[in-house]
Design an enzyme around this catalytic site. Sequence first.
Site, PDB file in Angstrom:
ATOM      1  N   HIS A  52      18.604  82.207  22.318  1.00  0.00           N
ATOM      2  CA  HIS A  52      17.322  81.607  21.921  1.00  0.00           C
ATOM      3  C   HIS A  52      16.999  81.875  20.445  1.00  0.00           C
ATOM      4  O   HIS A  52      16.804  80.914  19.691  1.00  0.00           O
ATOM      5  CB  HIS A  52      16.207  82.081  22.867  1.00  0.00           C
ATOM      6  CG  HIS A  52      14.832  81.801  22.369  1.00  0.00           C
ATOM      7  ND1 HIS A  52      14.346  80.518  22.221  1.00  0.00           N
ATOM      8  CD2 HIS A  52      13.830  82.621  21.960  1.00  0.00           C
ATOM      9  CE1 HIS A  52      13.101  80.575  21.755  1.00  0.00           C
ATOM     10  NE2 HIS A  52      12.772  81.842  21.596  1.00  0.00           N
ATOM     11  N   HIS A 105      12.534  87.242  15.667  1.00  0.00           N
ATOM     12  CA  HIS A 105      11.153  86.865  15.987  1.00  0.00           C
ATOM     13  C   HIS A 105      10.630  87.418  17.309  1.00  0.00           C
ATOM     14  O   HIS A 105       9.441  87.616  17.475  1.00  0.00           O
ATOM     15  CB  HIS A 105      10.953  85.353  15.903  1.00  0.00           C
ATOM     16  CG  HIS A 105      11.335  84.588  17.140  1.00  0.00           C
ATOM     17  ND1 HIS A 105      12.594  84.117  17.354  1.00  0.00           N
ATOM     18  CD2 HIS A 105      10.622  84.208  18.220  1.00  0.00           C
ATOM     19  CE1 HIS A 105      12.643  83.484  18.510  1.00  0.00           C
ATOM     20  NE2 HIS A 105      11.463  83.530  19.069  1.00  0.00           N
ATOM     21  N   GLU A 162       7.928  91.768  19.800  1.00  0.00           N
ATOM     22  CA  GLU A 162       7.134  91.308  20.932  1.00  0.00           C
ATOM     23  C   GLU A 162       7.738  91.775  22.265  1.00  0.00           C
ATOM     24  O   GLU A 162       7.031  92.224  23.149  1.00  0.00           O
ATOM     25  CB  GLU A 162       7.049  89.771  20.883  1.00  0.00           C
ATOM     26  CG  GLU A 162       6.436  89.101  22.096  1.00  0.00           C
ATOM     27  CD  GLU A 162       4.938  89.348  22.203  1.00  0.00           C
ATOM     28  OE1 GLU A 162       4.365  89.899  21.255  1.00  0.00           O
ATOM     29  OE2 GLU A 162       4.374  89.018  23.261  1.00  0.00           O
ATOM     30  N   ASP A 163       9.033  91.654  22.393  1.00  0.00           N
ATOM     31  CA  ASP A 163       9.647  91.819  23.717  1.00  0.00           C
ATOM     32  C   ASP A 163      10.559  93.037  23.897  1.00  0.00           C
ATOM     33  O   ASP A 163      11.045  93.279  24.985  1.00  0.00           O
ATOM     34  CB  ASP A 163      10.496  90.576  24.055  1.00  0.00           C
ATOM     35  CG  ASP A 163       9.641  89.341  24.231  1.00  0.00           C
ATOM     36  OD1 ASP A 163       8.436  89.507  24.478  1.00  0.00           O
ATOM     37  OD2 ASP A 163      10.168  88.232  24.117  1.00  0.00           O
ATOM     38  N   ASP A 181      10.453  77.787  17.277  1.00  0.00           N
ATOM     39  CA  ASP A 181      10.468  78.565  18.515  1.00  0.00           C
ATOM     40  C   ASP A 181       9.931  77.711  19.666  1.00  0.00           C
ATOM     41  O   ASP A 181      10.536  77.583  20.730  1.00  0.00           O
ATOM     42  CB  ASP A 181       9.591  79.814  18.293  1.00  0.00           C
ATOM     43  CG  ASP A 181       9.508  80.703  19.513  1.00  0.00           C
ATOM     44  OD1 ASP A 181      10.495  80.769  20.265  1.00  0.00           O
ATOM     45  OD2 ASP A 181       8.452  81.349  19.702  1.00  0.00           O
ATOM     46  N   ASP A 231       5.985  46.297  18.794  1.00  0.00           N
ATOM     47  CA  ASP A 231       6.771  47.124  17.876  1.00  0.00           C
ATOM     48  C   ASP A 231       7.409  48.306  18.601  1.00  0.00           C
ATOM     49  O   ASP A 231       6.958  49.422  18.514  1.00  0.00           O
ATOM     50  CB  ASP A 231       5.947  47.595  16.680  1.00  0.00           C
ATOM     51  CG  ASP A 231       4.584  48.123  17.102  1.00  0.00           C
ATOM     52  OD1 ASP A 231       4.248  48.020  18.292  1.00  0.00           O
ATOM     53  OD2 ASP A 231       3.873  48.648  16.241  1.00  0.00           O
TER      54      ASP A 231
END
Length: 756
Positions: free
Chosen positions: A75, A100, A104-105, A168, A288
């Site tokens: 990812h 990134h 956070e994780d 992301d 269109d």
Amino acid sequence: MAAAQVTEQEVLLPKYNLTPEQEKNLILRHYRVLLKALRPKLKKGDKELVRRAFKTAADMHKTMRRKSGEPYILHPIAVALICVEEIGLGVRSTICSLLHDTVEDTDMTMEDVERDFGPEIARIVDGLTKIANVNMLDANLSQQAENFKKILLTLTDDPRVILIKLADRLHNMRTLDYMKREKQLKIASETIWVYAPLAHRMGLYNIKTEMEDLSMKYLEPEEYKDIAKKLSETKRERSRYINEFIKPLKEKLKKAGFKFEIYGRPKSIHSIWNKMKKKGVSFDEVYDLFAIRIIVHATPEKEKEECWKVYSMITDEYLPSPERLRDWISSPKSNGYEALHTTVMGPQGKWVEVQIRTDRMNEIAEKGLAAHYKYKEGNSDGDPFEKWFAQIREVISSQETDGVDFLQDFKTSFLAEEIYVFTPKGDVKMLPVNSTALDFAFAIHSAVGSRCIGAKLNHKLVPISHKLRSGDQVEIITSNKQKPSEDWLKFVVTAKAKTKIKDALKEEKRKIAIDGKEMLRKKLESIDAVLNQQNIDELVSHFKVASQLDLFYSIAVKQIDLKELKEYHVTNEKLLKPVKVITEIKIDQEQKAPVTPKKDSELIIFGERSDKIKYSLAKCCSPIPGDDVFGFVSTGKGLIIHRTNCPNAAQLMANYAPRIVKTKWAKNKEISFLTGVKIIGIDDVGVINKITNIISGELRINIAALTIESGDGMFEGMIKVFVHDKEELDELVARLKQLNGIYEVQRFDMDDATFS
Ligand code: MN
């Protein structure tokens, strides 16, 4: 987004079984693709830095898998690749993309990032971590506003934060299939609500379009599949047309020595769907479905000239529509977009949109902000993004308190064509611009639409005709007694609402017509005729109505007078044309005079006969005991009492100071004073009853006059009442305000009321 990543890190069984060795090779393969894309931007020492970021991230995410079963590190690598290839970002952004999700994780801290990669990278990763914790679809509006502010603050800090965030989100959207349905809906709603508009605002057209299409795929799966299918079914036919259109242009441009590319580009599913909804047309009627794009290679100083030359050659071949020329070269869009757009009449009488741009303009159109900076090279004078960021900073710093308005204004300025409106639960509905509360009600469900009597918009009451804006949160108020009316057609814009209203009206007409049919049967029997097709046809033509349904309906609502049947001769139960032609159809039921306000019986003021002074109460402000007042010595009419907050007070006091007399109220409950109360609320059955009950029933206040004007499901009432003093009036106002469906109660001064 936090919620998405929480699930991403849940460890799932891999869907494919790879040996550790195979998995390592898979990861390395992805990483090499990224390096290859980045190669032209690598300077000395960069490669080592990128490799370190990759190692760190791979190590930190080592045990994590995505929902698909893939190693998690794929990812961040994919996000980095989007940044490089689709947004045009460089080495720093690649490193940040790789890192990134680490803070956070995983166990990695901001300090670790700063120590290993320096302050610049740390700041961006910090921004990304902060946005990850923002939940945009929080039910609480002011919380939403705060969250949105946070995002915007990081944006103006360093735009790369948002650009990486967009990458992301795009990758998460591309891999959304593996998520649970609720999660899909939530992420898709959030994307269509804030990330697609942000991508648009940053000039990332391709990403915006892909985000919109992917969101629609999950939010409106049926419509999405339907249009996708129709697009592929008509593809061959379209290519043939595009080739036919392009052929003469290609030859001309080549002859003139241009270096260029020309191709047809299909419009996005989402934009086709929008068009269908906005114009209320079917897929076949959207003309269109594609645009022709011409990309000219030109030197910087000749760009504009070359584009106009191309324009001129195209319009020599095909006639342009004069209203459809857009010159975004002379004045680029605020997101940096530059191009010439025109719509010309192509073969077979079809309108075709043509977009003309140079390579540079094309890169800006596709890569937005990043490409924009690449060409600017330090010259930030009149830079649209700098201007925009400055505006955002200004707005954020000046708006401390009212987050809701801020959010509203901001979102509105993002979106032009389409609005996104929220249900109280935070579900998103996409509606065309100018949609009303009623359109929204029908978008929820036709039964909700038909019974809609009003709406609460961001907690304020509004009529059903109220035009919605993007980001509005709308709660529909319904009543079982409500039914669609002809008026509604005047302000709904969505095809769905229109059709449903028309159907309901027809149904209503059919019901009424049953009565008319019965009336006609009886009438015919009374003159020895019968209700049969022949006689019905005769009457349809006699009364000049369109159909037998209209005949019955007109009879029921007394637009047709059955007395006229006397003129007919009847033989064998059959109507024979009258000799004398009699046609007098009463129509225009709806033009019946509106209910005129009852003329006020008379405006009586009980003057207080106390003391020696003769006085009267000013009509401009109708003071009552308890109000702050002053007396004004008039010529001829004695003392006139005004409220100190009377609109005329300041002027009187300023110009006639010597004639102002201090005045006070004496306690005297015997006397009533006339004053007015204006009420605005939802026009619901029984509401007037409730109002009059409170006034004359519970509070025993005399009503002098009452007028109600209603329209669009709202009413405005003007009530003149006799009260003893201000206290009593305040109590009345307070009580009325407590009624359901009432949202404004105000004292009004007799002069500005519409009474005559
Ligand atoms: Mn992520």
